[in-house]
Design a protein around this motif. Structure first.
Motif, mmCIF file in Angstrom:
data_model
loop_
_atom_site.group_PDB
_atom_site.id
_atom_site.type_symbol
_atom_site.label_atom_id
_atom_site.label_comp_id
_atom_site.label_asym_id
_atom_site.label_seq_id
_atom_site.Cartn_x
_atom_site.Cartn_y
_atom_site.Cartn_z
ATOM 1 N N UNK A 86 -14.446 6.023 8.452
ATOM 2 C CA UNK A 86 -15.077 5.077 9.369
ATOM 3 C C UNK A 86 -14.368 5.013 10.713
ATOM 4 N N UNK A 87 -13.036 5.182 10.702
ATOM 5 C CA UNK A 87 -12.251 5.063 11.927
ATOM 6 C C UNK A 87 -12.760 6.005 13.014
ATOM 7 N N UNK A 88 -13.012 7.259 12.652
ATOM 8 C CA UNK A 88 -13.475 8.262 13.615
ATOM 9 C C UNK A 88 -14.948 8.597 13.439
ATOM 10 N N UNK A 89 -15.652 7.862 12.579
ATOM 11 C CA UNK A 89 -17.042 8.149 12.238
ATOM 12 C C UNK A 89 -17.209 9.640 11.921
ATOM 13 N N UNK A 90 -16.380 10.109 11.007
ATOM 14 C CA UNK A 90 -16.338 11.519 10.645
ATOM 15 C C UNK A 90 -16.719 11.679 9.180
ATOM 16 N N UNK A 91 -17.686 12.546 8.902
ATOM 17 C CA UNK A 91 -18.079 12.838 7.535
ATOM 18 C C UNK A 91 -17.720 14.275 7.218
ATOM 19 N N UNK A 146 -17.508 17.245 4.000
ATOM 20 C CA UNK A 146 -17.867 17.654 2.651
ATOM 21 C C UNK A 146 -16.789 18.639 2.219
ATOM 22 N N UNK A 147 -16.127 18.332 1.112
ATOM 23 C CA UNK A 147 -14.971 19.101 0.679
ATOM 24 C C UNK A 147 -15.049 19.412 -0.801
ATOM 25 N N UNK A 148 -14.441 20.506 -1.187
ATOM 26 C CA UNK A 148 -14.204 20.785 -2.599
ATOM 27 C C UNK A 148 -12.819 21.400 -2.702
ATOM 28 N N UNK A 149 -12.185 21.192 -3.835
ATOM 29 C CA UNK A 149 -10.828 21.697 -3.987
ATOM 30 C C UNK A 149 -10.561 22.113 -5.417
ATOM 31 N N UNK A 150 -9.575 23.004 -5.532
ATOM 32 C CA UNK A 150 -9.092 23.426 -6.842
ATOM 33 C C UNK A 150 -7.588 23.162 -6.878
ATOM 34 N N UNK A 151 -6.882 23.813 -7.747
ATOM 35 C CA UNK A 151 -5.454 23.537 -7.907
ATOM 36 C C UNK A 151 -4.625 23.939 -6.683
ATOM 37 N N UNK A 152 -5.070 24.961 -5.945
ATOM 38 C CA UNK A 152 -4.270 25.503 -4.858
ATOM 39 C C UNK A 152 -4.864 25.349 -3.465
ATOM 40 N N UNK A 153 -6.193 25.228 -3.347
ATOM 41 C CA UNK A 153 -6.836 25.215 -2.035
ATOM 42 C C UNK A 153 -7.900 24.135 -1.934
ATOM 43 N N UNK A 154 -8.197 23.780 -0.665
ATOM 44 C CA UNK A 154 -9.292 22.868 -0.366
ATOM 45 C C UNK A 154 -10.192 23.559 0.647
ATOM 46 N N UNK A 155 -11.501 23.312 0.546
ATOM 47 C CA UNK A 155 -12.490 24.001 1.366
ATOM 48 C C UNK A 155 -13.393 22.986 2.057
ATOM 49 N N UNK A 156 -13.714 23.252 3.317
ATOM 50 C CA UNK A 156 -14.712 22.489 4.046
ATOM 51 C C UNK A 156 -16.056 23.122 3.716
ATOM 52 N N UNK A 157 -17.009 22.314 3.244
ATOM 53 C CA UNK A 157 -18.297 22.842 2.801
ATOM 54 C C UNK A 157 -19.443 22.114 3.498
ATOM 55 N N UNK A 158 -20.657 22.566 3.211
ATOM 56 C CA UNK A 158 -21.834 21.805 3.599
ATOM 57 C C UNK A 158 -22.167 20.853 2.442
ATOM 58 N N UNK A 173 -6.871 8.411 -13.468
ATOM 59 C CA UNK A 173 -8.203 8.075 -13.977
ATOM 60 C C UNK A 173 -9.306 8.962 -13.397
ATOM 61 N N UNK A 174 -8.940 9.946 -12.549
ATOM 62 C CA UNK A 174 -9.923 10.857 -11.971
ATOM 63 C C UNK A 174 -10.424 10.452 -10.604
ATOM 64 N N UNK A 175 -10.040 9.262 -10.113
ATOM 65 C CA UNK A 175 -10.431 8.850 -8.758
ATOM 66 C C UNK A 175 -9.721 9.723 -7.736
ATOM 67 N N UNK A 176 -10.451 10.076 -6.679
ATOM 68 C CA UNK A 176 -9.888 10.908 -5.617
ATOM 69 C C UNK A 176 -9.909 10.106 -4.319
ATOM 70 N N UNK A 177 -8.748 9.982 -3.708
ATOM 71 C CA UNK A 177 -8.612 9.310 -2.421
ATOM 72 C C UNK A 177 -8.321 10.355 -1.357
ATOM 73 N N UNK A 178 -9.009 10.255 -0.228
ATOM 74 C CA UNK A 178 -8.731 11.103 0.929
ATOM 75 C C UNK A 178 -8.228 10.204 2.040
ATOM 76 N N UNK A 179 -7.313 10.736 2.838
ATOM 77 C CA UNK A 179 -6.791 9.948 3.937
ATOM 78 C C UNK A 179 -6.277 10.826 5.049
ATOM 79 N N UNK A 180 -5.936 10.173 6.163
ATOM 80 C CA UNK A 180 -5.325 10.885 7.268
ATOM 81 C C UNK A 180 -4.403 9.948 8.028
ATOM 82 N N UNK A 181 -3.463 10.560 8.719
ATOM 83 C CA UNK A 181 -2.580 9.864 9.654
ATOM 84 C C UNK A 181 -2.616 10.689 10.929
ATOM 85 N N UNK A 182 -2.855 10.022 12.059
ATOM 86 C CA UNK A 182 -2.922 10.711 13.346
ATOM 87 C C UNK A 182 -2.073 9.947 14.349
ATOM 88 N N UNK A 183 -1.194 10.651 15.044
ATOM 89 C CA UNK A 183 -0.358 10.025 16.064
ATOM 90 C C UNK A 183 -0.754 10.582 17.418
#
Length: 137
Positions: free
Chosen positions: A88-93, A95-107, A51-61
């Motif tokens: 919220x877990x790490x109070x980290x914000x 800004x990202x953008x991505x295409x088919x092959x890469x993801x970028x950290x942005x302002x 449906x176009x929704x984008x979920x971001x997540x992380x796992x840290x050990x």
């Protein structure tokens, strides 16, 4: 009856647009920042739904204690310019953008960032590297 049919067609069009707007459907892993601390580097991922929704997540050990920390958030519909992700877990914000092959950290405006934190070990002499990552299936 015509009004209900028109609304139905509009809803189908919106859903179809959201599906075709994202560069892919499914889950991808990425690693933009190189980790150096003993708490373990978070393993980040994104998951684009049909449906176009984008979920971001992380796992840290935590390497010392073995404790696992994880979080997943819905960042909204796919936006090719920039997506704001607040963990919220790490109070980290991020800004990202991505295409088919890469993801970028942005302002906030979608400009790709450069930082020494984004350099691999082989690139550390350059001092500032583009903050991007391949997307892994």
């Amino acid at each position: 009856m015509k009004k209900a049919f028109s609304i139905f067609i509009l809803c189908i069009s919106i859903v179809s647009y959201a599906q075709s707007n994202a560069p892919f459907i499914g889950k991808r892993d990425f690693n933009i920042m190189e980790g150096y601390s003993g708490t373990g580097t978070p393993a980040y991922y994104l998951d684009v739904k049909k449906n176009g929704d984008v979920y971001f997540g992380f796992v840290q050990i935590n390497q010392a204690s073995g404790e696992e920390t994880k979080e997943e958030i819905n960042a909204g519909k796919y936006n090719p310019k920039v997506m704001k992700v607040h963990f919220k877990t790490n109070d980290e914000t991020l800004y990202l953008k991505f295409d088919k092959e890469k993801i970028y950290l942005t302002d906030e405006k979608g400009n790709i960032q450069k930082s020494e934190d984004c350099c691999s070990v082989s690139e550390t002499e350059s001092g500032s590297c583009t903050c991007d990552s391949a997307l892994y299936q």
